[in-house]
Design a protein around this motif. Sequence first.
Motif, PDB file in Angstrom:
ATOM      1  N   GLY A  88     -19.066  -1.282  13.744  1.00 37.97           N
ATOM      2  CA  GLY A  88     -18.554  -0.239  14.891  1.00 37.97           C
ATOM      3  C   GLY A  88     -17.141  -0.094  15.024  1.00 37.97           C
ATOM      4  O   GLY A  88     -16.737   0.625  15.823  1.00 37.97           O
ATOM      5  N   ARG A  89     -16.366  -0.777  13.886  1.00 32.21           N
ATOM      6  CA  ARG A  89     -14.963  -0.562  14.097  1.00 32.21           C
ATOM      7  C   ARG A  89     -14.246  -0.202  12.686  1.00 32.21           C
ATOM      8  O   ARG A  89     -14.558  -0.621  11.635  1.00 32.21           O
ATOM      9  N   ASN A  90     -13.342   0.885  12.652  1.00 33.57           N
ATOM     10  CA  ASN A  90     -12.705   1.054  11.391  1.00 33.57           C
ATOM     11  C   ASN A  90     -11.809  -0.085  11.104  1.00 33.57           C
ATOM     12  O   ASN A  90     -10.511  -0.209  11.893  1.00 33.57           O
ATOM     13  N   VAL A  91     -11.941  -0.953  10.278  1.00 29.22           N
ATOM     14  CA  VAL A  91     -11.327  -2.061  10.041  1.00 29.22           C
ATOM     15  C   VAL A  91     -10.284  -1.787   8.872  1.00 29.22           C
ATOM     16  O   VAL A  91     -10.489  -0.775   8.027  1.00 29.22           O
ATOM     17  N   ARG A  92      -9.254  -2.376   8.868  1.00 30.70           N
ATOM     18  CA  ARG A  92      -8.198  -2.130   7.621  1.00 30.70           C
ATOM     19  C   ARG A  92      -7.729  -3.507   7.371  1.00 30.70           C
ATOM     20  O   ARG A  92      -7.636  -4.350   8.178  1.00 30.70           O
ATOM     21  N   LEU A  93      -6.647  -3.300   6.249  1.00 35.16           N
ATOM     22  CA  LEU A  93      -6.253  -4.752   5.709  1.00 35.16           C
ATOM     23  C   LEU A  93      -5.139  -5.159   6.706  1.00 35.16           C
ATOM     24  O   LEU A  93      -5.251  -6.565   6.932  1.00 35.16           O
ATOM     25  N   THR A  94      -4.330  -4.209   7.391  1.00 32.04           N
ATOM     26  CA  THR A  94      -3.419  -4.870   8.239  1.00 32.04           C
ATOM     27  C   THR A  94      -3.618  -4.766   9.599  1.00 32.04           C
ATOM     28  O   THR A  94      -3.090  -4.917  10.612  1.00 32.04           O
ATOM     29  N   ASP A  95      -5.033  -5.095  10.022  1.00 33.57           N
ATOM     30  CA  ASP A  95      -5.766  -4.817  11.196  1.00 33.57           C
ATOM     31  C   ASP A  95      -5.162  -3.939  12.189  1.00 33.57           C
ATOM     32  O   ASP A  95      -5.459  -2.745  11.820  1.00 33.57           O
ATOM     33  N   VAL A  96      -4.545  -4.285  13.387  1.00 34.14           N
ATOM     34  CA  VAL A  96      -3.824  -2.960  14.167  1.00 34.14           C
ATOM     35  C   VAL A  96      -2.410  -3.115  14.045  1.00 34.14           C
ATOM     36  O   VAL A  96      -1.631  -3.014  15.040  1.00 34.14           O
ATOM     37  N   LEU A 139       0.837  -1.258  -0.023  1.00 32.86           N
ATOM     38  CA  LEU A 139      -0.192  -0.026   0.149  1.00 32.86           C
ATOM     39  C   LEU A 139       0.943   1.287   0.098  1.00 32.86           C
ATOM     40  O   LEU A 139       0.546   2.135  -0.695  1.00 32.86           O
ATOM     41  N   HIS A 140       1.639   1.371   0.793  1.00 31.17           N
ATOM     42  CA  HIS A 140       2.858   2.394   0.886  1.00 31.17           C
ATOM     43  C   HIS A 140       3.146   2.533  -0.440  1.00 31.17           C
ATOM     44  O   HIS A 140       3.290   3.816  -1.213  1.00 31.17           O
ATOM     45  N   LEU A 141       3.728   1.534  -1.356  1.00 29.28           N
ATOM     46  CA  LEU A 141       4.438   1.756  -2.508  1.00 29.28           C
ATOM     47  C   LEU A 141       3.187   2.470  -3.677  1.00 29.28           C
ATOM     48  O   LEU A 141       3.522   3.049  -4.818  1.00 29.28           O
ATOM     49  N   MET A 142       1.946   1.697  -3.564  1.00 27.01           N
ATOM     50  CA  MET A 142       1.088   2.425  -4.122  1.00 27.01           C
ATOM     51  C   MET A 142       0.341   3.833  -3.794  1.00 27.01           C
ATOM     52  O   MET A 142      -0.511   4.481  -4.252  1.00 27.01           O
ATOM     53  N   GLY A 143       1.171   4.429  -2.686  1.00 23.90           N
ATOM     54  CA  GLY A 143       0.881   5.685  -2.291  1.00 23.90           C
ATOM     55  C   GLY A 143      -0.048   5.934  -1.223  1.00 23.90           C
ATOM     56  O   GLY A 143      -0.965   6.969  -1.105  1.00 23.90           O
ATOM     57  N   VAL A 144      -0.569   4.679  -0.318  1.00 22.95           N
ATOM     58  CA  VAL A 144      -1.493   4.980   0.291  1.00 22.95           C
ATOM     59  C   VAL A 144      -1.010   4.584   1.918  1.00 22.95           C
ATOM     60  O   VAL A 144      -0.113   3.639   2.181  1.00 22.95           O
ATOM     61  N   ASP A 145      -1.346   5.301   2.816  1.00 27.78           N
ATOM     62  CA  ASP A 145      -0.909   5.118   4.404  1.00 27.78           C
ATOM     63  C   ASP A 145      -1.619   3.906   4.726  1.00 27.78           C
ATOM     64  O   ASP A 145      -2.958   3.938   4.914  1.00 27.78           O
ATOM     65  N   HIS A 146      -1.234   2.740   4.953  1.00 25.08           N
ATOM     66  CA  HIS A 146      -2.166   1.373   5.420  1.00 25.08           C
ATOM     67  C   HIS A 146      -3.007   1.905   6.712  1.00 25.08           C
ATOM     68  O   HIS A 146      -3.925   1.280   6.914  1.00 25.08           O
ATOM     69  N   GLU A 147      -2.398   2.698   7.576  1.00 26.78           N
ATOM     70  CA  GLU A 147      -3.377   2.862   8.666  1.00 26.78           C
ATOM     71  C   GLU A 147      -4.335   3.775   8.554  1.00 26.78           C
ATOM     72  O   GLU A 147      -5.309   3.879   9.335  1.00 26.78           O
ATOM     73  N   GLN A 148      -4.622   4.558   7.197  1.00 26.95           N
ATOM     74  CA  GLN A 148      -5.377   5.273   7.111  1.00 26.95           C
ATOM     75  C   GLN A 148      -6.723   4.737   5.869  1.00 26.95           C
ATOM     76  O   GLN A 148      -7.588   5.372   5.847  1.00 26.95           O
ATOM     77  N   LEU A 149      -6.320   3.605   5.274  1.00 31.09           N
ATOM     78  CA  LEU A 149      -7.276   3.032   4.485  1.00 31.09           C
ATOM     79  C   LEU A 149      -8.061   2.085   5.379  1.00 31.09           C
ATOM     80  O   LEU A 149      -7.754   1.053   5.689  1.00 31.09           O
ATOM     81  N   THR A 150      -9.264   2.884   5.857  1.00 30.64           N
ATOM     82  CA  THR A 150     -10.175   1.763   6.820  1.00 30.64           C
ATOM     83  C   THR A 150     -11.653   2.016   6.076  1.00 30.64           C
ATOM     84  O   THR A 150     -12.024   2.779   5.160  1.00 30.64           O
ATOM     85  N   TYR A 151     -12.277   1.021   6.506  1.00 24.36           N
ATOM     86  CA  TYR A 151     -13.663   1.027   6.486  1.00 24.36           C
ATOM     87  C   TYR A 151     -14.667   0.577   7.702  1.00 24.36           C
ATOM     88  O   TYR A 151     -14.264  -0.300   8.584  1.00 24.36           O
ATOM     89  N   LEU A 152     -15.756   1.558   7.933  1.00 23.05           N
ATOM     90  CA  LEU A 152     -16.270   1.561   9.247  1.00 23.05           C
ATOM     91  C   LEU A 152     -17.279   0.194   9.096  1.00 23.05           C
ATOM     92  O   LEU A 152     -18.036   0.127   8.325  1.00 23.05           O
ATOM     93  N   PHE A 153     -17.019  -1.002   9.832  1.00 24.93           N
ATOM     94  CA  PHE A 153     -17.592  -2.115   9.847  1.00 24.93           C
ATOM     95  C   PHE A 153     -17.929  -2.603  11.465  1.00 24.93           C
ATOM     96  O   PHE A 153     -16.928  -2.839  12.135  1.00 24.93           O
TER      97      PHE A 153
END
Length: 471
Positions: free
Chosen positions: A453-461, A437-451
């Motif tokens: 009641g939690r902001n879930v992301r590919l890299t979990d926590v 994700l970093h190389l694609m230009g995305v901060d992995h901690e910011q790429l989230t989706y509310l599901f």
Amino acid sequence: MNPYLTRRQILSRASSGFGLAALGGLMAEQALADQAVHRARKIAPKARSVIFCYMSGGVSQVDSFDPKPALEKYAGKPPPFATARTQFNNDGVIQPSHWAFKNYGQSGLPVSDLFPHMGSVADELAVVRSMTAKFSEHAQGNFFMHTGFPFVGYPSAGAWTSYGLGTESKDLPGYVVLQSGGATAPHGGVGLFGNGFLPAQHQASIIKADSSEPVRNIQPREAAMLQRQRLDFIGEMDQSFLGELGANSQVEAAIQNYEMAWRMQAAVPELCDIRGESEATKKMYGMDGPESSRTAYARQCLLARRLVERGVRFVELSCLAQNIGGGQAANPWDQHGALKSGHGKMAQQVDQPIAALIKDLKSRGLLDSTLVVWAGEFGRTPFAQGSDGRDHDPYGFSIWMAGGGIKGGTTLGETDEFGYKAVDKPQTVYDLWATVLHLMGVDHEQLTYLFSGRNVRLTDVHGHVMRDILA
């Protein structure tokens, strides 16, 4: 056009004369606006597309990219270290590599004779020798490698990439899985490629590269005008339904998918028609030989290049079964027996095509913008299973990356002297996807989706960018 129209405004404009095609365009703009939160902390991208060469079943690290001379010293002896439980608990003696290693390129990167063609592009590869996983069972391992979670229901890395960045192609989806020669999904099934709780347009489209109909029903069954009228009628019904529901991402995704399917009717057959490719290119990929599995996998590699040329964001390739030593359709690299024969046949299938893909991308100026990832769900034990196989080893195995933003000819991390467990700079699946994700230009901690009641992301926590292999 105002990119921040509400969904109701979009639907209202569409119903007042824009038509379904315009609705698709408006919704695409709205989707981009929805992603603004992710773009707010976007990193300067090094790559625009990912090609994921997935080695389902698990490649032996000590037979490929992690040379271990100590295995020769202890050959035929019981492991002189404590072993964890394996899948079958039929642990045998130390088994050296069946292939010699050579140093390749200006970097001197060691690659075994199992992969001589990949050795020829060694200066493009960054080999991570200390990858680890949490699971040693295929389905859980496959889900974990694809989604960061060990079970169905979570979006795959391809879906996250499509959600975060969209696609640069108007006629092809952002996430494509290629199959050929009877290849199937790994253990876990098509859920490995799913969108989970993300909008449905981000799930993978499976394209059968060598089929007369690469996508089911891709060939029109009726005249274009009649089909267009039918789609517009369905669109009006969907708009009315949405008017009653209010904003509903799944219904909106269905509308977008109808429109994408309409455009794919022309784009997919053109993509899969490789008659315009030169004979030299086809030969480089290995499409000229008698080995049918290599020809089939080579077609996937060639189509992967054609897909990234057309702006598709994430492409995954699928290995074909050789049915040797326990490796079946869903896990072809899984040699619990006859490892030398099974790994040898699997490498014959993928080695030349993958190396050709890297060379072809580079010659066309595409490698700098394309990130190639090679990985399986785990590695294999340095001790034998039974007499001539290897069991699953998630404690320290090898993957590699090449292309956009990667420092080639490098290695990261180490396993112990037997190649069993990572002992220096151990890396995780979360680190892998954080880096992609970093190389694609995305901060992995910011790429989230509310599901739920939690902001879930590919890299979990979890997850850290593997900066040691960045250019």
